[in-house]
Structures are given as structure tokens and as C-alpha cells.
Design a protein around this motif. Structure first.
Motif, short mmCIF file in Angstrom:
data_model
loop_
_atom_site.label_atom_id
_atom_site.label_comp_id
_atom_site.label_asym_id
_atom_site.label_seq_id
_atom_site.Cartn_x
_atom_site.Cartn_y
_atom_site.Cartn_z
N ARG A 34 0.84 -1.21 0.00
CA ARG A 34 0.00 0.00 0.00
C ARG A 34 0.87 1.26 0.00
NH1 ARG A 34 -5.10 1.55 3.86
NH2 ARG A 34 -4.81 3.81 3.90
N ILE A 35 0.42 2.28 -0.73
CA ILE A 35 1.10 3.57 -0.73
C ILE A 35 0.05 4.66 -0.48
CG2 ILE A 35 2.60 5.16 -1.97
CD1 ILE A 35 3.43 2.92 -3.79
N ASP A 36 0.35 5.55 0.46
CA ASP A 36 -0.51 6.70 0.73
C ASP A 36 0.21 7.96 0.27
OD1 ASP A 36 -2.27 4.96 1.89
OD2 ASP A 36 -1.76 5.46 3.95
N TYR A 37 -0.46 8.74 -0.56
CA TYR A 37 0.08 10.01 -1.03
C TYR A 37 -0.77 11.15 -0.44
CZ TYR A 37 2.12 7.01 -4.69
OH TYR A 37 2.79 6.03 -5.37
N VAL A 38 -0.11 12.12 0.15
CA VAL A 38 -0.81 13.31 0.67
C VAL A 38 -0.11 14.54 0.10
CG1 VAL A 38 -1.55 14.61 2.68
CG2 VAL A 38 -1.43 12.11 2.80
N PHE A 39 -0.86 15.33 -0.66
CA PHE A 39 -0.27 16.53 -1.26
C PHE A 39 -0.89 17.78 -0.64
CE2 PHE A 39 -0.01 19.85 -4.59
CZ PHE A 39 1.38 19.95 -4.63
N ASN A 40 -0.03 18.67 -0.16
CA ASN A 40 -0.45 19.94 0.42
C ASN A 40 -0.28 21.03 -0.63
OD1 ASN A 40 -0.73 22.38 1.81
ND2 ASN A 40 0.19 21.58 3.68
N ARG A 41 -1.38 21.56 -1.12
CA ARG A 41 -1.32 22.57 -2.18
C ARG A 41 -0.70 23.88 -1.69
NH1 ARG A 41 -6.97 22.35 -5.69
NH2 ARG A 41 -6.71 20.24 -6.53
N MET A 42 -0.87 24.18 -0.42
CA MET A 42 -0.35 25.44 0.11
C MET A 42 1.17 25.45 0.15
SD MET A 42 -3.01 26.36 3.21
CE MET A 42 -2.13 27.90 3.52
N THR A 43 1.77 24.33 0.54
CA THR A 43 3.23 24.26 0.64
C THR A 43 3.86 23.53 -0.54
OG1 THR A 43 3.09 22.20 1.93
CG2 THR A 43 3.10 24.28 3.15
N SER A 44 3.02 23.01 -1.43
CA SER A 44 3.49 22.24 -2.59
C SER A 44 4.41 21.11 -2.15
CB SER A 44 4.21 23.16 -3.59
OG SER A 44 4.18 22.61 -4.89
N THR A 45 3.92 20.34 -1.18
CA THR A 45 4.70 19.25 -0.60
C THR A 45 3.95 17.93 -0.73
OG1 THR A 45 5.72 20.73 1.02
CG2 THR A 45 5.79 18.38 1.50
N LEU A 46 4.64 16.92 -1.22
CA LEU A 46 4.06 15.58 -1.35
C LEU A 46 4.68 14.67 -0.30
CD1 LEU A 46 2.33 13.47 -2.93
CD2 LEU A 46 4.38 13.03 -4.31
N SER A 47 3.83 14.05 0.51
CA SER A 47 4.28 13.08 1.52
C SER A 47 3.88 11.68 1.06
CB SER A 47 3.66 13.39 2.88
OG SER A 47 4.04 14.68 3.32
N ILE A 48 4.84 10.77 1.09
CA ILE A 48 4.60 9.39 0.68
C ILE A 48 4.86 8.49 1.88
CG2 ILE A 48 5.28 7.53 -0.89
CD1 ILE A 48 6.34 9.64 -2.80
N SER A 49 3.93 7.56 2.13
CA SER A 49 4.12 6.61 3.23
C SER A 49 3.45 5.30 2.86
CB SER A 49 3.54 7.17 4.54
OG SER A 49 2.14 7.41 4.40
N GLY A 50 3.68 4.28 3.70
CA GLY A 50 3.04 2.99 3.45
C GLY A 50 4.02 1.84 3.53
#
Length: 256
Positions: A34-50
Motif C-alpha cells: 500500500r502507498i498513501d500520497y498526501v499533497f499539500n497545495r499550500m506548501t506544494s509538498t508531497l508526503s509518501i508513506s506505506g
């Protein structure tokens, strides 16, 4: 890289405030691969976990969406270069290193130059022996360092290390692309279904409209027939009354 690792995966997408959440997981197992992607549009940051590890990627821009990041991921070297991760984003291939060192040291060149071919072959073997495949670094002694400097004064800038992008990092990029493609396909299917339903409803409304017009036409014709019948009956009544008057007149004349 196992390209079939995601063949049974399904994607889930949610947009809440400045955050875009994209979950890419197996239909059969909740956590496996499993991969979880969370993108914050305000900071233009992509976090990947899983299950495949974790990483953070940042862009010093505003206005990006997860769609933009998917496009960026198609340039794998650029995408991986943005990664900050405690996991390995690069791997070091000994076979690739051996070939790269042969090219770097000119072992296949026909041209003769210093140091000699034999010395360069020996240098290659020494470099392979002191190379750390886990860190991608050379543990050079002073003698080998001097030999390298004689061969290439700027050796630290161009010496090969057999570095390749790790399968883990490739899967992060491929998973992002496949998950978003699945979401887009689902949205297109829903849109197509909605368009089909609207078309069917419009067709039904048109049919009902035609039926209503036909009913109206037939009703008007029926009313016209009834009115004509009423006129005819009225005319018959008038004629019958007139006939009675004539008969009475004739009878009165006969009596006279």
C-alpha cells in the motif's frame, strides 16, 4: 522492478481544503504494498508513506496540484532528485560499475595514453575492491588517490559509481501515475454514465412531448367532431320542427 505489483490495486481519492489524499492499495490486502500520497497545495509538498517506505518531496512554487506532481513524476530522475527519504532512493549496481569504470578508464580505447593499459586495468580492479555498494562511495587509500589524480585531476567529479534509481523510488512514481490514471478513468466513466442518463431522459421527455402533442391533436379532433355532431343534430332538430310546421299548415288548409 516487479511491474505486476500493482495489478490488483485500487485507488481512492479525496480532496479536503488544501490537501489531496490518494490511497493506492490492494483489493485483497489492506496494507500489503500500500502507498498513501498526501499533497499539500499550500506548501506544494508531497508526503509518501506505506508498506514501501516513506519520502517527502517539496517544490518551491505555488499553484501546483496533484495532477501537476503526476506529470513531474514522469521525469523519474527529476522526481527522485526531489526526494528526501530515510529509505534508499538509489541502488549501486556492481555490474554497471564495472562497465562504467572500463569506459571511464578507457580500457576499450585503441588509443594509447598514460598510464598504460595494464596500469589502468589494475586501477580498475583496485577501485572495485574499495567501492562500498551500500553507500556508493570509494574508500581510497593515498596511493590509489594519487594514481587517480595523475589520470584525471578532477576525478571526484566524474568517477562512476554504478548508481541506479532504486526499485522502491520507481514504484513510488509508477504507483502515483497508475493510481491517478485509475481515478481519472473512473471520473470519465461516471461522466459518460451521467451523459448517457441525461440523453436517455431527454429522449424520454421528447417522446412524452410527442405523445402529449398527439394526444392534444386527437383530443381537438374529437372535440371538433362532437361540435360538428351537435351542429348536425341542431340542424336536424330545426328541419324536423320546420317539417312539423308544414304538415300542420297542410292539415289546416285541408280542414278549411
Amino acid at each position: 522492478m516487479n511491474k505486476d505489483i500493482f495489478k490488483n490495486h485500487i485507488a481512492f481519492y479525496h480532496h479536503y481544503g488544501p490537501y489531496e489524499f490518494l490511497i493506492w492499495k490492494s483489493k485483497d490486502y489492506e496494507l500489503k504494498d500500500r502507498i498513501d500520497y498526501v499533497f499539500n497545495r499550500m506548501t506544494s509538498t508531497l508526503s509518501i508513506s506505506g508498506d514501501l517506505g516513506s519520502a517527502v518531496l517539496s517544490w518551491n512554487t505555488t499553484g501546483n496540484t496533484l495532477d501537476n506532481i503526476v506529470d513531474y513524476s514522469k521525469s523519474l530522475s527529476y522526481f527522485v532528485g526531489k526526494m528526501e527519504t530515510s529509505d534508499d532512493k538509489y541502488e549501486y549496481d556492481s555490474d554497471a560499475l564495472e562497465k562504467e569504470l572500463s569506459d571511464y578508464l578507457g580500457l576499450n580505447d585503441e588509443e594509447e595514453y598514460s598510464p598504460s593499459l595494464e596500469d589502468r586495468q589494475e586501477m580498475k580492479q583496485d577501485l572495485i575492491e574499495c567501492f562500498d555498494e551500500f553507500t556508493g562511495e570509494y574508500n581510497l587509500d593515498s596511493d590509489l588517490r594519487d594514481k587517480l589524480t595523475d589520470f584525471d585531476p578532477d576525478w571526484w567529479e566524474g568517477i562512476p559509481d554504478g548508481r541506479r534509481i532504486s526499485d522502491r523510488a520507481k514504484l513510488w512514481a509508477v504507483g502515483l501515475q497508475q493510481a491517478m490514471a485509475q481515478i481519472k478513468q473512473h471520473e470519465n466513466n461516471v461522466r459518460t454514465f451521467a451523459d448517457t442518463q441525461l440523453a436517455d431522459m431527454y429522449s424520454l421527455i421528447c417522446d412524452l412531448s410527442v405523445s402529449a402533442d398527439l394526444y392534444k391533436t386527437k383530443t381537438e379532433k374529437a372535440f371538433q367532431a362532437v361540435r360538428a355532431l351537435n351542429v348536425a343534430i341542431h340542424d336536424v332538430g330545426d328541419n324536423f320542427e320546420r317539417l312539423n310546421e308544414i304538415v300542420e299548415d297542410d292539415q289546416n288548409k285541408g280542414i278549411d
